[in-house]
Design an enzyme around this catalytic site. Structure first.
Site, mmCIF file in Angstrom:
data_model
loop_
_atom_site.group_PDB
_atom_site.id
_atom_site.type_symbol
_atom_site.label_atom_id
_atom_site.label_comp_id
_atom_site.label_asym_id
_atom_site.label_seq_id
_atom_site.Cartn_x
_atom_site.Cartn_y
_atom_site.Cartn_z
ATOM 1 C CG ASP A 58 -16.225 -4.640 -56.697
ATOM 2 O OD1 ASP A 58 -15.575 -4.115 -55.774
ATOM 3 O OD2 ASP A 58 -17.251 -5.316 -56.519
ATOM 4 C CE1 TYR A 149 -15.067 3.968 -43.173
ATOM 5 C CE2 TYR A 149 -15.627 5.064 -41.118
ATOM 6 C CZ TYR A 149 -15.208 5.123 -42.426
ATOM 7 O OH TYR A 149 -14.923 6.350 -43.004
ATOM 8 C CB ALA A 151 -10.877 -2.259 -37.011
ATOM 9 C CB ALA A 152 -10.836 -0.846 -42.153
ATOM 10 C CE LYS A 153 -11.830 5.216 -43.953
ATOM 11 N NZ LYS A 153 -11.250 5.478 -45.261
HETATM 12 N N1 LIG Z 1 -18.254 11.363 -45.891
HETATM 13 C C1 LIG Z 1 -17.689 11.418 -44.694
HETATM 14 O O1 LIG Z 1 -18.235 12.015 -43.759
HETATM 15 C C2 LIG Z 1 -16.350 10.775 -44.457
HETATM 16 C C3 LIG Z 1 -15.724 10.986 -43.229
HETATM 17 C C4 LIG Z 1 -14.486 10.404 -42.977
HETATM 18 C C5 LIG Z 1 -13.888 9.629 -43.966
HETATM 19 N N2 LIG Z 1 -14.510 9.434 -45.151
HETATM 20 C C6 LIG Z 1 -13.808 8.612 -46.142
HETATM 21 O O2 LIG Z 1 -13.699 9.304 -47.374
HETATM 22 C C7 LIG Z 1 -13.702 8.385 -48.459
HETATM 23 C C8 LIG Z 1 -14.723 8.815 -49.487
HETATM 24 O O3 LIG Z 1 -15.979 8.879 -48.874
HETATM 25 P P1 LIG Z 1 -17.196 9.703 -49.525
HETATM 26 O O4 LIG Z 1 -17.837 10.445 -48.424
HETATM 27 O O5 LIG Z 1 -16.744 10.419 -50.730
HETATM 28 O O6 LIG Z 1 -18.164 8.469 -49.910
HETATM 29 P P2 LIG Z 1 -19.206 8.308 -51.125
HETATM 30 O O7 LIG Z 1 -19.749 9.611 -51.545
HETATM 31 O O8 LIG Z 1 -20.126 7.244 -50.684
HETATM 32 O O9 LIG Z 1 -18.267 7.751 -52.312
HETATM 33 C C9 LIG Z 1 -17.619 6.525 -52.179
HETATM 34 C C10 LIG Z 1 -16.950 6.175 -53.474
HETATM 35 O O10 LIG Z 1 -16.318 4.893 -53.342
HETATM 36 C C11 LIG Z 1 -16.677 4.089 -54.456
HETATM 37 N N3 LIG Z 1 -16.664 2.678 -54.085
HETATM 38 C C12 LIG Z 1 -17.309 2.086 -53.057
HETATM 39 N N4 LIG Z 1 -17.091 0.769 -53.059
HETATM 40 C C13 LIG Z 1 -16.289 0.518 -54.122
HETATM 41 C C14 LIG Z 1 -15.732 -0.679 -54.672
HETATM 42 N N5 LIG Z 1 -15.956 -1.868 -54.109
HETATM 43 N N6 LIG Z 1 -14.966 -0.585 -55.783
HETATM 44 C C15 LIG Z 1 -14.752 0.623 -56.350
HETATM 45 N N7 LIG Z 1 -15.242 1.790 -55.881
HETATM 46 C C16 LIG Z 1 -16.017 1.732 -54.787
HETATM 47 C C17 LIG Z 1 -18.077 4.581 -54.830
HETATM 48 O O11 LIG Z 1 -18.326 4.350 -56.194
HETATM 49 P P3 LIG Z 1 -19.273 3.187 -56.778
HETATM 50 O O12 LIG Z 1 -20.396 3.003 -55.815
HETATM 51 O O13 LIG Z 1 -19.668 3.723 -58.121
HETATM 52 O O14 LIG Z 1 -18.369 2.002 -56.884
HETATM 53 C C18 LIG Z 1 -17.933 6.077 -54.624
HETATM 54 O O15 LIG Z 1 -17.366 6.676 -55.764
HETATM 55 C C19 LIG Z 1 -13.975 7.000 -47.850
HETATM 56 O O16 LIG Z 1 -12.751 6.326 -47.667
HETATM 57 C C20 LIG Z 1 -14.541 7.329 -46.482
HETATM 58 O O17 LIG Z 1 -14.245 6.313 -45.547
HETATM 59 C C21 LIG Z 1 -15.725 9.987 -45.435
#
Ligand SMILES: NC(=O)c1ccc[n+]([C@@H]2O[C@H](COP(=O)([O-])OP(=O)(O)OC[C@H]3O[C@@H](n4cnc5c(N)ncnc54)[C@H](OP(=O)(O)O)[C@@H]3O)[C@@H](O)[C@H]2O)c1
Length: 369
Positions: A58, A149, A151-153
């Site tokens: 985590d 979210y 703000a963090a980005k």
């Molecule tokens: N999807 C979009 O439309 C989008 C758009 C813009 C930016 N993003 C950014 O792209 C990145 C990936 O997003 P995604 O769409 O691939 O999301 P996702 O499919 O929900 O995957 C998120 C990943 O983060 C892991 N995670 C979450 N909390 C965690 C923690 N506390 N410790 C360790 N691992 C953790 C999850 O694994 P576990 O749950 O197994 O821990 C999962 O593998 C993120 O930074 C997101 O902000 C996504």
């Protein structure tokens, strides 16, 4: 020799797609996320199982970045690329967020990625490596209702620029990724509909852009350029952009899913939970054997900041442990309280079947977490 890539968030979405693309291109990878079964499944899919180190961790736990770097160097001896893809989106007004919700956003999207960079710095210097920070369009056009979210980005976007300038002299490339809308569970997990499928890129497209950016040592990746362009226009006209994303939530995918719409008659939906969170709820007995073994020590561990992730990594080592070694590894210069806690943890792990007492204060690891 194969190059090594660390990927956080490797159990799902963009991180998983990057992990697969990297394995296909011959990388050794360290795959980090909380859900071990999904990491195991990823490892099982590949014939080159020896190319994967899975690390169920985590990233909200203190010390997690150091553990990741230590695991990568122990297993593969080098770090060439880091992709920070772990993330969760928040729901709710920014002024209504609890401390832990605020902490989660900044820890996951800003603090942990930067700490990972810091811990890996000597290794990255040696390989003239590359680090990816995943941003979002909301870094430039904040969207209401996503807690902290946006703000963090914005913070990680800014930090990526600072790091890029500072680390150029070491030959390290820092890359900021704007993925655009991506078809993953990301938004749905938080109870939002997410972007329309027509506008959301498959995670593989983002992964391929990232792998290409490694070959070309690119500083910026815009996986859906037209979306980045639209956000850029929005950033030039902030009031108009705010009005548009507020009036039309479908643009950012922030319309609530019907089942999670909150009315006076319907209670808020049960959030998705993970083993560690389950264990933190006192009313539900934990089914995770590690949590069950450490349960009585949870408060002391929290107070002295001995993380569950550290224990998991300890049990990965499959060697013989002594109280002294573990205390030194964890605390550097352990004090009396810290030594006592390590002793009690080792005893609890023995009672829980993870360690076997060998006499002379030695414990053999007999089971991983
Ligand atoms: N999807 C979009 O439309 C989008 C758009 C813009 C930016 N993003 C950014 O792209 C990145 C990936 O997003 P995604 O769409 O691939 O999301 P996702 O499919 O929900 O995957 C998120 C990943 O983060 C892991 N995670 C979450 N909390 C965690 C923690 N506390 N410790 C360790 N691992 C953790 C999850 O694994 P576990 O749950 O197994 O821990 C999962 O593998 C993120 O930074 C997101 O902000 C996504």
């Amino acid at each position: 020799m194969a190059r090594t890539m660390i990927i956080t968030g490797a159990s799902a979405g963009i991180g998983r797609a990057v992990a697969i693309a990297a394995l296909e291109q011959g990388y050794d990878i360290v795959a980090v996320a909380r859900r071990q079964p999904l990491l195991d499944e990823l490892a099982a899919t590949f014939a080159r199982a020896d190319a994967i180190e899975t690390l169920p961790l985590d990233l909200l736990e203190p010390g997690a970045p150091a553990l990741i770097v230590a695991a990568a160097l122990r297993r593969f001896g080098t770090i060439d690329v880091i992709v920070n893809a772990a993330g969760v989106v928040a729901a709710g007004g920014i002024a209504e967020q609890s401390d832990s919700a605020l902490h989660e956003q900044f820890q996951l999207h800003v603090v942990a990625p930067l700490a990972l960079l810091r811990e890996a710095l000597p290794a990255l210097q040696a390989t003239r490596g590359q680090v990816f920070f995943i941003g979002s369009g909301v870094a430039r056009v904040p969207v209401p209702g996503l807690g902290a979210y946006s703000a963090a980005k914005a913070a990680i976007r800014n930090a990526a620029r600072s790091a890029r300038t500072e680390l150029r002299r070491y030959g390290i490339i820092v890359t900021y990724v704007d993925p655009g809308a991506v078809d993953t569970e990301f938004m749905r997990r938080a109870g939002f509909a997410g972007a329309h499928k027509r506008f959301a890129a498959p995670p593989k497209r983002v992964a391929d852009s990232i792998l290409r950016a490694v070959q070309r040592r690119k500083a910026v990746v815009n996986a859906s350029p037209w979306q980045t362009f639209a956000v850029g226009v929005g950033a030039l006209f902030p009031s108009l952009a705010q009005a548009v994303v507020t009036r039309f939530p479908a643009i950012a995918g922030t319309q609530r899913l019907p089942s999670t719409k909150m009315t006076a008659a319907s209670p808020p939906p049960e959030p998705l939970t993970y083993p560690a969170e389950e264990a933190a709820r006192p009313e539900k007995p934990s089914r995770d054997p590690l949590d069950a073994a450490l349960g009585p020590l949870a408060r002391r561990m929290e107070r002295l900041k001995l993380s569950r992730g550290f224990i998991i990594a300890l049990l990965e080592s499959k060697t013989t442990l002594t109280m002294e070694d573990v205390a030194l590894r964890w605390a550097g210069m352990p004090n009396k309280n810290e030594r006592a806690l390590v002793h009690d943890v080792l005893e609890a792990l023995s009672d829980g079947g993870f360690l076997e007492r060998c006499g002379d204060g030695r414990y053999a690891v007999v089971r991983t977490a």
